[in-house]
Design an enzyme around this catalytic site. Structure first.
Site, PDB file in Angstrom:
ATOM      1  N   GLU A  54      51.730  43.133  22.332  1.00 44.71           N
ATOM      2  CA  GLU A  54      51.489  43.090  23.628  1.00 44.71           C
ATOM      3  C   GLU A  54      50.970  44.677  24.132  1.00 44.71           C
ATOM      4  O   GLU A  54      50.701  45.501  23.059  1.00 44.71           O
ATOM      5  CB  GLU A  54      52.930  43.369  24.343  1.00 44.71           C
ATOM      6  CG  GLU A  54      52.738  43.505  26.118  1.00 44.71           C
ATOM      7  CD  GLU A  54      54.359  43.322  26.565  1.00 44.71           C
ATOM      8  OE1 GLU A  54      55.435  43.452  26.033  1.00 44.71           O
ATOM      9  OE2 GLU A  54      54.299  43.160  27.821  1.00 44.71           O
ATOM     10  N   ASN A 201      55.389  34.537  31.779  1.00 41.11           N
ATOM     11  CA  ASN A 201      56.126  35.336  30.921  1.00 41.11           C
ATOM     12  C   ASN A 201      57.442  35.876  31.597  1.00 41.11           C
ATOM     13  O   ASN A 201      57.071  36.353  32.837  1.00 41.11           O
ATOM     14  CB  ASN A 201      55.623  36.444  30.083  1.00 41.11           C
ATOM     15  CG  ASN A 201      56.722  37.329  29.316  1.00 41.11           C
ATOM     16  OD1 ASN A 201      57.055  36.935  28.284  1.00 41.11           O
ATOM     17  ND2 ASN A 201      57.248  38.606  30.001  1.00 41.11           N
ATOM     18  N   GLU A 202      58.492  35.417  31.228  1.00 40.34           N
ATOM     19  CA  GLU A 202      59.863  35.989  32.185  1.00 40.34           C
ATOM     20  C   GLU A 202      59.708  35.821  33.449  1.00 40.34           C
ATOM     21  O   GLU A 202      59.669  36.806  34.107  1.00 40.34           O
ATOM     22  CB  GLU A 202      60.301  37.326  31.542  1.00 40.34           C
ATOM     23  CG  GLU A 202      60.656  37.319  30.058  1.00 40.34           C
ATOM     24  CD  GLU A 202      61.479  38.766  29.646  1.00 40.34           C
ATOM     25  OE1 GLU A 202      61.482  39.505  30.259  1.00 40.34           O
ATOM     26  OE2 GLU A 202      61.603  38.841  28.398  1.00 40.34           O
ATOM     27  N   TYR A 269      67.185  39.733  22.723  1.00 38.11           N
ATOM     28  CA  TYR A 269      67.071  40.898  21.874  1.00 38.11           C
ATOM     29  C   TYR A 269      68.391  41.285  21.338  1.00 38.11           C
ATOM     30  O   TYR A 269      69.361  41.129  22.073  1.00 38.11           O
ATOM     31  CB  TYR A 269      66.513  42.070  22.716  1.00 38.11           C
ATOM     32  CG  TYR A 269      65.074  41.747  22.902  1.00 38.11           C
ATOM     33  CD1 TYR A 269      64.127  42.064  22.022  1.00 38.11           C
ATOM     34  CD2 TYR A 269      64.698  41.310  24.168  1.00 38.11           C
ATOM     35  CE1 TYR A 269      62.696  42.235  22.295  1.00 38.11           C
ATOM     36  CE2 TYR A 269      63.022  41.159  24.249  1.00 38.11           C
ATOM     37  CZ  TYR A 269      62.285  41.557  23.302  1.00 38.11           C
ATOM     38  OH  TYR A 269      60.887  41.314  23.407  1.00 38.11           O
ATOM     39  N   GLU A 336      60.384  35.986  21.936  1.00 39.95           N
ATOM     40  CA  GLU A 336      60.678  37.302  21.779  1.00 39.95           C
ATOM     41  C   GLU A 336      62.114  37.453  21.221  1.00 39.95           C
ATOM     42  O   GLU A 336      62.928  36.881  21.669  1.00 39.95           O
ATOM     43  CB  GLU A 336      60.621  37.900  23.101  1.00 39.95           C
ATOM     44  CG  GLU A 336      59.106  38.008  23.603  1.00 39.95           C
ATOM     45  CD  GLU A 336      58.939  38.927  25.011  1.00 39.95           C
ATOM     46  OE1 GLU A 336      60.098  39.726  25.199  1.00 39.95           O
ATOM     47  OE2 GLU A 336      58.005  38.642  25.777  1.00 39.95           O
ATOM     48  N   GLN A 385      57.799  43.596  18.139  1.00 36.09           N
ATOM     49  CA  GLN A 385      56.618  43.379  18.283  1.00 36.09           C
ATOM     50  C   GLN A 385      55.961  43.640  16.976  1.00 36.09           C
ATOM     51  O   GLN A 385      56.370  44.620  15.991  1.00 36.09           O
ATOM     52  CB  GLN A 385      55.609  43.902  19.424  1.00 36.09           C
ATOM     53  CG  GLN A 385      56.342  43.727  20.706  1.00 36.09           C
ATOM     54  CD  GLN A 385      55.524  43.871  21.919  1.00 36.09           C
ATOM     55  OE1 GLN A 385      54.516  44.339  21.906  1.00 36.09           O
ATOM     56  NE2 GLN A 385      56.241  43.686  23.144  1.00 36.09           N
TER      57      GLN A 385
END
Ligand code: AHR
Length: 533
Positions: A54, A201-202, A269, A336, A385
């Protein structure tokens, strides 16, 4: 049975074990397994070993892109050292440009002569000025240098359907059309390959704070304008999926978007403490956070299983449609995942720069085993990432570069890419800490695409307990075993620019074949990959 290791492996065994590498101690606890090569499962999609880069901190800028006039050796502005290291991982797919950044990115700002590109503020990540010097052409150049597939995420939050439509035309049309002509004018004659496209995204958060019903409609609208200019290679459309255990999001998307999407994503996460205000340090931690991190990362199993069950049910309930492909499965795309710690002391708070220790290697191995167990549904996963951000493969400091323990797990596990999953029925002792426990052993196996070998990967989560694992091999005719191990003396061991090889794989001599039984002495806090031939 006498082990016939391949010559290269035998030569490797003669190499001294690097300092910091532990040997299996005596007094191991017993575990057993059956490796069912006689009951092959689905193919492990190579894209499970995918990546995400990103416009965030030093992920793209400095980590990958240094501009052509940099003293750091580069090819058209892209770092040679980083590309060479990443190529060794056989990265199958790379997601870009975000993340939260994707929903504020306007692609036309990132094409044409670089000195004329407008700048913008990267409001999500540190409020720094983004000069747009890394745009579509530079990303596609990176993809081609890596030999990987592009996964581009479009802007739904602050962009328009027209902007999204034109971007796809710009990248993939071979016609004499306005956007294809603009691409040619900017130096690229032929269209690029665009295997994967993310529609937002999100959207439940940084992508627009939408409700699932609203986003389902937005997906249907925007997706209509993502055209297949190459009919032979239609774009695989990925809808933005749930935040961890938001199961309602998946239910609504499956119900209201259904097969209009090819894939549906999931983000999860791993925070040592579970507290976003004080997540925990990347390298200064005790057994409590070693354990809590591994326990929290194992939640991925429950998340994948429950989201998959919702998808199974929605698909079972659906009447067959009249369109070709209407009965295909929607893939789960974990685009992710990884560890998220407090940023390194002294680093920019918006840059999400963190060190990476042996603990991250265990996290990576456990997640890969989960994805491989769910190979029937998980079609892609993208670690967050690739460089200098969160659970990175590579860290850079100006001209210096190092490979992290996570890098080495990707490197060791690449043998699983595209293999056929083989069930491993495991009886593992527990690793207990306080009142809580997790399995001590984690395992996954695949048969190589060309049938030449079986690969068994193993992880021991315990900090102090070695395991004597006995694996009954059902339907395996192998005569030789060889392997590598990733471990260290200290649980916080990590690679630095001064000492970049503290944690790296070493030859593993702790596996022996006795008829149809494989005996493995698995040291504490280790990851092992074995090859049976
Ligand atoms: O990976 C960092 C950020 O985490 C991404 O930009 C966003 O999608 C997620 O919240």
């Amino acid at each position: 049975m006498k082990i016939k290791a391949p010559l290269a492996a035998l030569a490797a065994l003669l190499v001294a074990v690097p300092s910091g590498q532990a040997q299996a101690p005596a007094g191991a606890v017993a575990a057993s397994a059956v490796l069912r090569a006689d009951q092959p499962g689905p193919v492990v999609n190579k894209n499970v070993y995918g990546h995400f880069a990103e416009h965030l901190g030093r992920g793209i800028y400095e980590g990958i892109w240094v501009k052509p006039d940099s003293p750091i050796p580069n090819t058209r502005g892209i770092r040679n050292d980083v590309v060479a290291a990443l190529k060794e991982l056989h990265i199958p797919v790379l997601r870009w440009p975000g993340g939260c950044f994707a929903d504020e990115y306007h692609w036309k700002d990132g094409i044409g002569p670089r000195e004329k590109r407008p700048a913008m503020i990267n409001t999500h990540w540190g409020g720094v000025v983004e000069d747009n010097s890394f745009g579509t052409h530079e990303f596609m150049d990176l993809v081609e240098q890596l030999g990987t597939d592009a996964y581009v995420t479009g802007n739904v939050g602050s962009g328009t359907p027209q902007e999204m439509m034109e971007w796809v035309e710009y990248m993939t049309s071979d016609a004499i059309s306005p956007m294809a002509n603009l691409r040619r004018q900017n130096g690229r004659e032929k269209p690029w390959r665009l295997p994967f496209f993310g529609v937002a995204n999100e959207p439940w958060g940084c992508g627009g704070n939408m409700r699932p019903e609203y986003y389902a409609d937005e997906f249907r609208r925007y997706n209509t304008f993502v055209k297949n200019y190459d009919r032979e290679a239609p774009v695989y459309r990925i809808a933005a999926g749930a935040n961890a255990e938001d199961y309602r999001w998946t239910e609504v998307l499956m119900d209201q978007v259904g097969r209009r999407m090819n894939g549906l994503s999931l983000h999860y996460y791993t925070l040592p403490t579970g507290n976003w205000g004080a997540k925990g340090s990347a390298t200064a931690f005790g057994e409590d956070q070693w354990f809590s991190t591994l326990k929290r990362t194992l939640r991925m199993e429950e998340l994948v299983a429950k989201h998959s069950a919702i998808m199974d049910k929605a698909e079972a309930d659906r009447k067959p449609g009249p369109f070709p492909g209407a009965d295909r499965k929607v893939g789960l795309v974990v685009d992710e995942w990884g560890t998220w710690y407090d940023q390194e002391p002294g680093s920019h708070p918006g840059f999400l720069y963190q060190q990476n220790s042996l603990r991250d290697a265990l996290v990576a191995a456990l997640n890969f085993h989960i994805f491989q167990r769910h190979a029937d549904r998980v079609v892609m996963a993208n670690i967050a990432q690739t460089v200098n951000v969160l659970q990175a493969m590579i860290l850079t400091d100006k001209e210096k570069m190092l490979r992290t323990p996570t890098y080495w797990v990707f490197e060791m596990f690449k043998v699983h890419q595209g293999g056929t999953s083989l069930p491993v029925e495991l009886q593992s002792p527990d690793y207990a800490f306080g009142q809580e426990k997790i399995p001590m052993v984690s395992a996954s196996a695949t048969k190589a695409k060309d049938g030449s070998a079986i690969h068994l990967s193993l992880a021991n989560t315990s900090l102090s307990q070695a395991v004597a694992l006995s694996v009954k091999l059902a339907g395996v005719t192998s005569k030789a075993v060889a392997g590598r191990i990733l471990t260290a003396t200290d649980m916080t061991a990590h690679n630095t620019f001064e000492a970049p090889n503290v944690v790296q794989p070493a030859p593993f001599a702790g596996a022996t074949l006795k008829g149809d039984v494989l005996e493995v002495k698995l040291p504490a806090k280790s990851v092992v990959v074995l090859e049976l031939k």
